[in-house]
Design an enzyme around this catalytic site. Structure first.
Site, PDB file in Angstrom:
ATOM      1  N   ALA A  28       0.829  -1.207   0.000  1.00 59.64           N
ATOM      2  CA  ALA A  28       0.000   0.000   0.000  1.00 59.64           C
ATOM      3  C   ALA A  28       0.870   1.266   0.000  1.00 59.64           C
ATOM      4  CB  ALA A  28      -0.922  -0.031   1.217  1.00 59.64           C
ATOM      5  N   ARG A  49      10.679  -9.237  -2.455  1.00 60.77           N
ATOM      6  CA  ARG A  49      10.906 -10.661  -2.746  1.00 60.77           C
ATOM      7  C   ARG A  49      10.120 -11.010  -4.017  1.00 60.77           C
ATOM      8  NH1 ARG A  49       7.335 -12.846   2.406  1.00 60.77           N
ATOM      9  NH2 ARG A  49       5.414 -11.786   1.814  1.00 60.77           N
ATOM     10  N   HIS A 108       6.664   4.582   9.836  1.00 63.19           N
ATOM     11  CA  HIS A 108       6.080   4.337  11.159  1.00 63.19           C
ATOM     12  C   HIS A 108       7.271   3.984  12.050  1.00 63.19           C
ATOM     13  CE1 HIS A 108       3.378   3.154  14.266  1.00 63.19           C
ATOM     14  NE2 HIS A 108       3.237   1.877  13.965  1.00 63.19           N
ATOM     15  N   GLU A 195      -5.292   3.604  16.895  1.00 63.07           N
ATOM     16  CA  GLU A 195      -5.882   2.459  16.182  1.00 63.07           C
ATOM     17  C   GLU A 195      -6.450   1.418  17.141  1.00 63.07           C
ATOM     18  OE1 GLU A 195      -2.525   1.770  13.716  1.00 63.07           O
ATOM     19  OE2 GLU A 195      -1.590   0.286  15.002  1.00 63.07           O
TER      20      GLU A 195
HETATM   21  P1  NDP Z   1       1.687  -3.751   2.994  1.00 65.38           P
HETATM   22  O1  NDP Z   1       1.314  -4.983   3.742  1.00 65.38           O
HETATM   23  O2  NDP Z   1       0.662  -3.108   2.127  1.00 65.38           O
HETATM   24  O3  NDP Z   1       2.954  -4.044   2.070  1.00 65.38           O
HETATM   25  C1  NDP Z   1       4.035  -4.728   2.538  1.00 65.38           C
HETATM   26  C2  NDP Z   1       5.045  -4.969   1.437  1.00 65.38           C
HETATM   27  O4  NDP Z   1       6.146  -5.666   2.020  1.00 65.38           O
HETATM   28  C3  NDP Z   1       4.545  -5.807   0.287  1.00 65.38           C
HETATM   29  O5  NDP Z   1       5.106  -5.337  -0.909  1.00 65.38           O
HETATM   30  C4  NDP Z   1       5.099  -7.203   0.615  1.00 65.38           C
HETATM   31  O6  NDP Z   1       5.395  -7.950  -0.542  1.00 65.38           O
HETATM   32  C5  NDP Z   1       6.414  -6.833   1.256  1.00 65.38           C
HETATM   33  N1  NDP Z   1       6.923  -7.898   2.123  1.00 65.38           N
HETATM   34  C6  NDP Z   1       6.307  -8.494   3.164  1.00 65.38           C
HETATM   35  N2  NDP Z   1       7.109  -9.385   3.755  1.00 65.38           N
HETATM   36  C7  NDP Z   1       8.275  -9.363   3.051  1.00 65.38           C
HETATM   37  C8  NDP Z   1       9.499 -10.067   3.162  1.00 65.38           C
HETATM   38  N3  NDP Z   1       9.681 -10.986   4.107  1.00 65.38           N
HETATM   39  N4  NDP Z   1      10.479  -9.794   2.260  1.00 65.38           N
HETATM   40  C9  NDP Z   1      10.292  -8.872   1.298  1.00 65.38           C
HETATM   41  N5  NDP Z   1       9.151  -8.166   1.147  1.00 65.38           N
HETATM   42  C10 NDP Z   1       8.158  -8.424   2.002  1.00 65.38           C
HETATM   43  O7  NDP Z   1       2.248  -2.722   4.091  1.00 65.38           O
HETATM   44  P2  NDP Z   1       1.909  -1.169   4.250  1.00 65.38           P
HETATM   45  O8  NDP Z   1       2.273  -0.476   3.002  1.00 65.38           O
HETATM   46  O9  NDP Z   1       0.546  -1.005   4.826  1.00 65.38           O
HETATM   47  O10 NDP Z   1       2.921  -0.759   5.415  1.00 65.38           O
HETATM   48  C11 NDP Z   1       4.283  -0.485   5.182  1.00 65.38           C
HETATM   49  C12 NDP Z   1       4.762   0.479   6.241  1.00 65.38           C
HETATM   50  O11 NDP Z   1       4.059   1.713   6.115  1.00 65.38           O
HETATM   51  C13 NDP Z   1       4.577   0.017   7.667  1.00 65.38           C
HETATM   52  O12 NDP Z   1       5.688   0.435   8.439  1.00 65.38           O
HETATM   53  C14 NDP Z   1       3.320   0.755   8.104  1.00 65.38           C
HETATM   54  O13 NDP Z   1       3.223   0.950   9.497  1.00 65.38           O
HETATM   55  C15 NDP Z   1       3.525   2.083   7.381  1.00 65.38           C
HETATM   56  N6  NDP Z   1       2.306   2.877   7.180  1.00 65.38           N
HETATM   57  C16 NDP Z   1       1.181   2.293   6.705  1.00 65.38           C
HETATM   58  C17 NDP Z   1       0.038   3.067   6.504  1.00 65.38           C
HETATM   59  C18 NDP Z   1      -1.200   2.445   5.955  1.00 65.38           C
HETATM   60  O14 NDP Z   1      -2.221   3.135   5.896  1.00 65.38           O
HETATM   61  N7  NDP Z   1      -1.214   1.205   5.504  1.00 65.38           N
HETATM   62  C19 NDP Z   1      -0.001   4.496   6.801  1.00 65.38           C
HETATM   63  C20 NDP Z   1       1.262   5.021   7.207  1.00 65.38           C
HETATM   64  C21 NDP Z   1       2.342   4.224   7.415  1.00 65.38           C
HETATM   65  P3  NDP Z   1       4.665  -9.328  -0.949  1.00 65.38           P
HETATM   66  O15 NDP Z   1       3.694  -8.955  -2.030  1.00 65.38           O
HETATM   67  O16 NDP Z   1       5.801 -10.141  -1.445  1.00 65.38           O
HETATM   68  O17 NDP Z   1       4.026  -9.881   0.286  1.00 65.38           O
HETATM   69 MG    MG Z   2      -2.311   5.331  12.089  1.00 63.63          MG
END
Ligand code: NDP
Ligand code: MG
Length: 328
Positions: A28, A49, A108, A195
């Protein structure tokens, strides 16, 4: 405590020039932020990955590689993985290429504040956190504006960490709306508190209790869903637009009077006392420790709760209602 609000004029993109930023994760936030950073002229590569995210980043035209390769190739590593994965992925794939002069950033503060990642000396550590979901970050940027954001500097080894944080915030459109400067602890504790107590926890349980009370009294679940779930959005939109008083001015006098007399009977002072306990659990790291342990064990309880929620009548009724009333 007063807080400093920063806008476009307070930030310059210069701090990003001649630096390669590796966005780690393309979910996201990763997708939205990588696209905005690139549109603003930053040199962005993506580390993920193999799988869905890898394919999506490649399709968007990014130089896409493994996390370890991206971390090694970049001057600046922006970690946008799920918070519970930061520690293990950092240890195995990012730490080996962390050298003095590199920048480590996050959206975050969770993994830094709770010690999941301990960056080496000589690196800048900072946070740029959009206050909105990734889809909204991108949509508002494309429209020529942005969502508000938070920045924090945890470690300023280069003397320029704040310039970098502001440059990223500007490149993502956040300074168009306004950015607050805070500490990673403030952001992390407040985010978790909100949250858990109001937005997700709190709200969900309030809606479920309302719905259950009506159906247990024999009222039709479809009507209970409209009253206790569907209309929450309409009420929240009014509060978002103009505060609680604006909402009160639009609803009937009967509804407003009911709010004043019955609200305090439902949400009693002992709710606030429990919120204070919850805040303590966040600040002491008790919540984080338990959540990390759960995640490391493969999240069995999270999965069980997810599964159970899918069976709850509020979700079954909701799915039915949404399909009946959607615009054809
Ligand atoms: P998502 O779950 O949407 O995305 C996570 C990403 O990480 C995906 O591309 C996933 O790829 C990848 N990933 C997961 N595990 C691994 C691994 N072991 N190795 C390599 N890649 C991996 O996360 P968000 O975007 O929601 O959150 C990301 C950060 O942003 C967090 O720190 C969150 O707290 C922060 N944040 C989020 C907000 C939100 O509204 N969602 C708002 C503000 C901050 P794959 O497709 O391979 O699983
Ligand atoms: Mg929040």
């Amino acid at each position: 405590m007063s807080i400093n609000i920063l806008h476009d004029g307070d930030a310059s993109l210069d701090a990003l020039s001649n630096r390669t930023i590796a966005v780690i994760g393309f979910g996201a936030q990763g997708r939205a932020q990588a696209l905005c950073l690139r549109d603003s002229g930053a040199n962005v590569i993506v580390g993920v990955r193999p799988g869905k995210s890898f394919d999506a980043a490649t399709q968007e035209g990014f130089r896409t590689m493994s996390v370890a390769e991206a971390a090694a190739a970049a001057d600046h590593i922006h970690i946008l993985l799920p918070d519970e994965m930061h520690g293990p992925v950092y240890e195995s794939q990012i730490k080996p290429s962390m050298k003095p002069g590199k920048t480590l950033s996050f959206s975050h503060g969770f993994s830094i504040v709770f010690g999941e990642i301990v960056p080496p000396e000589g690196c800048d550590v900072l946070m740029v956190a959009p206050k909105g979901p990734g889809t909204e970050v991108r949509k508002r940027f494309v429209e020529g504006f942005g969502v508000p954001g938070l920045i924090a500097v945890e470690r300023n080894a280069s003397g320029k960490a704040k310039d970098v944080a502001l440059a990223m915030a500007k490149a993502e459109g956040l300074t168009r709306a306004g950015v607050l400067e805070c500490t990673m602890k403030q952001e992390t504790y407040e985010d978790l508190f909100g949250e858990q107590n109001v937005l997700c926890g709190g709200m969900v349980d309030l809606m479920k209790y309302g719905f259950e009370t009506l159906i247990e009294a024999g009222y039709p679940p479809e009507m209970a869903y409209f009253e206790c779930v569907h209309e929450v959005k309409l009420i929240m939109d009014l509060i978002y637009e103009g505060g609680i008083q604006k909402m009160n001015a639009v609803i009937s006098n009967t509804a407003e009077w009911g709010e004043y007399v019955n609200g305090p009977r439902i949400i009693t002072p002992d709710v606030k006392a429990r919120m204070k306990e919850s805040l303590k659990d966040i600040e002491t790291g008790k919540f984080a420790k338990a959540w990390i342990a759960e995640a490391r064990a493969g999240a069995p309880n999270l999965k069980a709760k997810r599964e159970a929620l899918g069976q709850h009548p509020v979700e079954i009724t909701g799915a039915k209602i949404r399909s009946l009333f959607e615009q054809k």
